[in-house]
Design a protein around this motif. Structure first.
Motif, PDB file in Angstrom:
ATOM      1  N   ILE A  37       0.860  -1.186   0.000  1.00 31.79           N
ATOM      2  CA  ILE A  37       0.000   0.000   0.000  1.00 31.79           C
ATOM      3  C   ILE A  37       0.894   1.232   0.000  1.00 31.79           C
ATOM      4  O   ILE A  37       1.747   1.401   0.870  1.00 31.79           O
ATOM      5  N   ASP A  38       0.728   2.067  -1.001  1.00 36.22           N
ATOM      6  CA  ASP A  38       1.493   3.316  -1.119  1.00 36.22           C
ATOM      7  C   ASP A  38       0.736   4.406  -0.362  1.00 36.22           C
ATOM      8  O   ASP A  38      -0.331   4.849  -0.796  1.00 36.22           O
ATOM      9  N   SER A  39       1.275   4.830   0.780  1.00 32.58           N
ATOM     10  CA  SER A  39       0.599   5.811   1.635  1.00 32.58           C
ATOM     11  C   SER A  39       1.423   7.083   1.736  1.00 32.58           C
ATOM     12  O   SER A  39       2.655   7.032   1.822  1.00 32.58           O
ATOM     13  N   SER A  40       0.733   8.210   1.725  1.00 31.39           N
ATOM     14  CA  SER A  40       1.397   9.504   1.913  1.00 31.39           C
ATOM     15  C   SER A  40       0.589  10.345   2.877  1.00 31.39           C
ATOM     16  O   SER A  40      -0.642  10.308   2.874  1.00 31.39           O
ATOM     17  N   ASP A  41       1.306  11.098   3.701  1.00 35.03           N
ATOM     18  CA  ASP A  41       0.682  11.972   4.698  1.00 35.03           C
ATOM     19  C   ASP A  41       1.251  13.374   4.505  1.00 35.03           C
ATOM     20  O   ASP A  41       2.467  13.565   4.594  1.00 35.03           O
ATOM     21  N   TYR A  42       0.362  14.331   4.236  1.00 39.31           N
ATOM     22  CA  TYR A  42       0.808  15.695   3.931  1.00 39.31           C
ATOM     23  C   TYR A  42       0.452  16.694   5.030  1.00 39.31           C
ATOM     24  O   TYR A  42       0.400  17.903   4.777  1.00 39.31           O
ATOM     25  N   HIS A  43       0.216  16.208   6.247  1.00 35.21           N
ATOM     26  CA  HIS A  43      -0.199  17.096   7.334  1.00 35.21           C
ATOM     27  C   HIS A  43       0.758  18.276   7.536  1.00 35.21           C
ATOM     28  O   HIS A  43       0.316  19.393   7.824  1.00 35.21           O
ATOM     29  N   LEU A  44       2.040  18.042   7.422  1.00 32.31           N
ATOM     30  CA  LEU A  44       3.031  19.075   7.735  1.00 32.31           C
ATOM     31  C   LEU A  44       3.297  20.030   6.573  1.00 32.31           C
ATOM     32  O   LEU A  44       3.980  21.028   6.744  1.00 32.31           O
ATOM     33  N   MET A  45       2.754  19.727   5.404  1.00 24.30           N
ATOM     34  CA  MET A  45       2.997  20.576   4.238  1.00 24.30           C
ATOM     35  C   MET A  45       2.148  21.847   4.326  1.00 24.30           C
ATOM     36  O   MET A  45       1.000  21.805   4.780  1.00 24.30           O
ATOM     37  N   PRO A  46       2.673  23.003   3.920  1.00 21.45           N
ATOM     38  CA  PRO A  46       1.873  24.238   3.938  1.00 21.45           C
ATOM     39  C   PRO A  46       0.595  24.090   3.119  1.00 21.45           C
ATOM     40  O   PRO A  46       0.600  23.459   2.056  1.00 21.45           O
ATOM     41  N   VAL A  47      -0.490  24.677   3.599  1.00 19.93           N
ATOM     42  CA  VAL A  47      -1.791  24.561   2.938  1.00 19.93           C
ATOM     43  C   VAL A  47      -1.737  25.038   1.498  1.00 19.93           C
ATOM     44  O   VAL A  47      -2.328  24.427   0.599  1.00 19.93           O
ATOM     45  N   SER A  48      -1.035  26.128   1.253  1.00 22.83           N
ATOM     46  CA  SER A  48      -0.997  26.684  -0.100  1.00 22.83           C
ATOM     47  C   SER A  48      -0.411  25.703  -1.103  1.00 22.83           C
ATOM     48  O   SER A  48      -0.759  25.728  -2.289  1.00 22.83           O
ATOM     49  N   LYS A  49       0.458  24.803  -0.625  1.00 23.03           N
ATOM     50  CA  LYS A  49       1.056  23.800  -1.504  1.00 23.03           C
ATOM     51  C   LYS A  49       0.198  22.545  -1.569  1.00 23.03           C
ATOM     52  O   LYS A  49      -0.179  22.091  -2.660  1.00 23.03           O
ATOM     53  N   LYS A  50      -0.154  21.973  -0.408  1.00 23.84           N
ATOM     54  CA  LYS A  50      -0.857  20.686  -0.425  1.00 23.84           C
ATOM     55  C   LYS A  50      -2.279  20.809  -0.957  1.00 23.84           C
ATOM     56  O   LYS A  50      -2.831  19.850  -1.490  1.00 23.84           O
ATOM     57  N   TRP A  51      -2.896  21.982  -0.835  1.00 22.16           N
ATOM     58  CA  TRP A  51      -4.244  22.167  -1.373  1.00 22.16           C
ATOM     59  C   TRP A  51      -4.247  22.554  -2.849  1.00 22.16           C
ATOM     60  O   TRP A  51      -5.305  22.692  -3.443  1.00 22.16           O
ATOM     61  N   GLY A  52      -3.077  22.773  -3.436  1.00 23.87           N
ATOM     62  CA  GLY A  52      -2.990  23.022  -4.866  1.00 23.87           C
ATOM     63  C   GLY A  52      -2.976  24.472  -5.294  1.00 23.87           C
ATOM     64  O   GLY A  52      -2.857  24.758  -6.489  1.00 23.87           O
ATOM     65  N   TYR A  53      -3.067  25.402  -4.343  1.00 20.11           N
ATOM     66  CA  TYR A  53      -3.104  26.817  -4.726  1.00 20.11           C
ATOM     67  C   TYR A  53      -1.806  27.258  -5.396  1.00 20.11           C
ATOM     68  O   TYR A  53      -1.823  28.031  -6.357  1.00 20.11           O
ATOM     69  N   GLU A  54      -0.691  26.777  -4.892  1.00 19.89           N
ATOM     70  CA  GLU A  54       0.598  27.191  -5.443  1.00 19.89           C
ATOM     71  C   GLU A  54       0.730  26.775  -6.906  1.00 19.89           C
ATOM     72  O   GLU A  54       1.113  27.575  -7.756  1.00 19.89           O
ATOM     73  N   GLU A  55       0.363  25.534  -7.200  1.00 21.88           N
ATOM     74  CA  GLU A  55       0.523  25.050  -8.567  1.00 21.88           C
ATOM     75  C   GLU A  55      -0.476  25.688  -9.529  1.00 21.88           C
ATOM     76  O   GLU A  55      -0.127  26.007 -10.666  1.00 21.88           O
TER      77      GLU A  55
END
Length: 337
Positions: free
Chosen positions: A266-284
């Motif tokens: 199972i390929d699992s990823s946890d993005y809790h520590l990533m800034p919201v602007s990046k993990k929510w896609g706003y930056e891209e």
């Protein structure tokens, strides 16, 4: 290199998110902030840069010399400023939704076809890390989706109070659920048929409880439940996708799991520590939009794409109100022909 000269219409929370990202892009100059509340415009202008000016309307904002406008006003206040920008060949980044009716969305689509300005709809979920990871598995052929279930609950429509006012939101589905309406098209292609059952559970002014069945032209079948009355229990946004001996699932925009094969890892990823602007896609989504302007290429979510997602949402409301199954593909083809 000539910089993209940006103005922002609306000085609320999402405007501040975009301003914070744009001022970090060396290709961009934030020229002005406009809002009907002068104090809010001044506050955001001060955060955006020392030389950023303020305005009180879209006309005043364009007069400052901007070539690109971010529309970050409430849902039902997108159409007029977008049309004004396109008429004047000004580039537009509009927050979702495109419009709160099919007719108005078609007006924007048609205006974008005639304008030298570039239109883009802000659909940040396409670039959220959890959803990008699933998309990469689908694109590689490792996850061949046969069915799916999406779920999103707004939690409640009490705070802030305007979220229960269709005159401001256009209706509950035009709020956050619209993101998953767009995401399902992004993942699975065009919808053939939709059937929706909806009720008015706790809201005194609109439908707030939706059970939706979507059949895609590919044959994939998907269920989508979205409601505004259940509280904020985690995860209030989640998707599950089922393929041949494979599954993918998310919990909000924080974690994602993909399992391919009966005996694979199972390929699992946890993005809790990533800034919201990046993990929510706003930056891209901001970077891709500015890329399109600088390079003269298609924006991430152009007017044609935005219109199709809006058409799907209006079809769901039609089914909810009539109780009938809607042949989305046939109706959309008639409009596009």
């Amino acid at each position: 290199m000539n910089k993209v000269k940006v103005g922002i219409l609306g000085a609320g929370h999402i405007a501040a998110v975009h301003a914070g990202l744009l001022k970090q892009d060396e290709r961009v100059e934030i020229v002005g902030i406009a809002d009907i509340f002068e104090e809010k415009a001044q506050e955001l202008a001060a955060e955006a840069g020392p030389d950023v000016r303020t305005a009180g309307s879209i006309e005043e904002l364009i007069a400052l010399g901007v070539d690109t406008v971010y529309i970050t006003t409430p849902n039902t206040m997108h159409v007029s400023p977008v049309l004004h920008c396109l008429k004047n060949n000004v580039n537009v980044f509009s927050e979702k939704p495109m419009a709160t009716s099919e007719e108005e969305a078609r007006q924007i689509r048609d205006a974008a076809r005639e304008s030298r300005g570039c239109y883009n709809l802000g659909m940040n979920r396409r670039y959220a890390y959890v959803y990008k990871k699933i998309k990469s598995y689908m694109d590689s052929g490792q996850l061949d989706a046969y069915s799916a279930h999406f779920k999103m609950n707004r939690g409640e429509l009490l705070h802030p109070a305007w979220t229960s006012d269709p005159a401001k939101t256009g209706g509950f589905l035009y709020e956050t659920p619209f993101h998953l309406m767009d995401l399902c098209r992004y993942y699975f292609g065009e919808v053939k048929k939709v059937k929706c059952q909806a009720t008015q559970a706790v809201s005194g002014s609109e439908l707030d409880n939706f059970a939706i069945l979507l059949t895609f032209e590919s044959g994939l079948v998907m269920t989508f439940n979205t409601f505004a009355h259940s509280g904020w229990s985690f995860p209030f946004e989640a998707i599950e996708i089922y393929g041949k001996y494979s599954t993918a699932s998310t919990a909000e925009l924080e974690t994602v799991k993909v399992a391919c094969g009966l005996e694979g890892e199972i390929d699992s990823s946890d993005y809790h520590l990533m800034p919201v602007s990046k993990k929510w896609g706003y930056e891209e989504e901001n970077r891709l939009f500015i890329d399109a302007l600088v390079n003269g290429t298609e924006p991430p979510v152009n007017a044609e794409e935005a219109y199709k997602s809006t058409f799907l949402l209006t079809s769901i409301y039609e089914s909810a109100k009539t109780g009938e199954e809607i042949n989305v593909a046939d109706q959309l083809n008639k409009v596009l022909s």
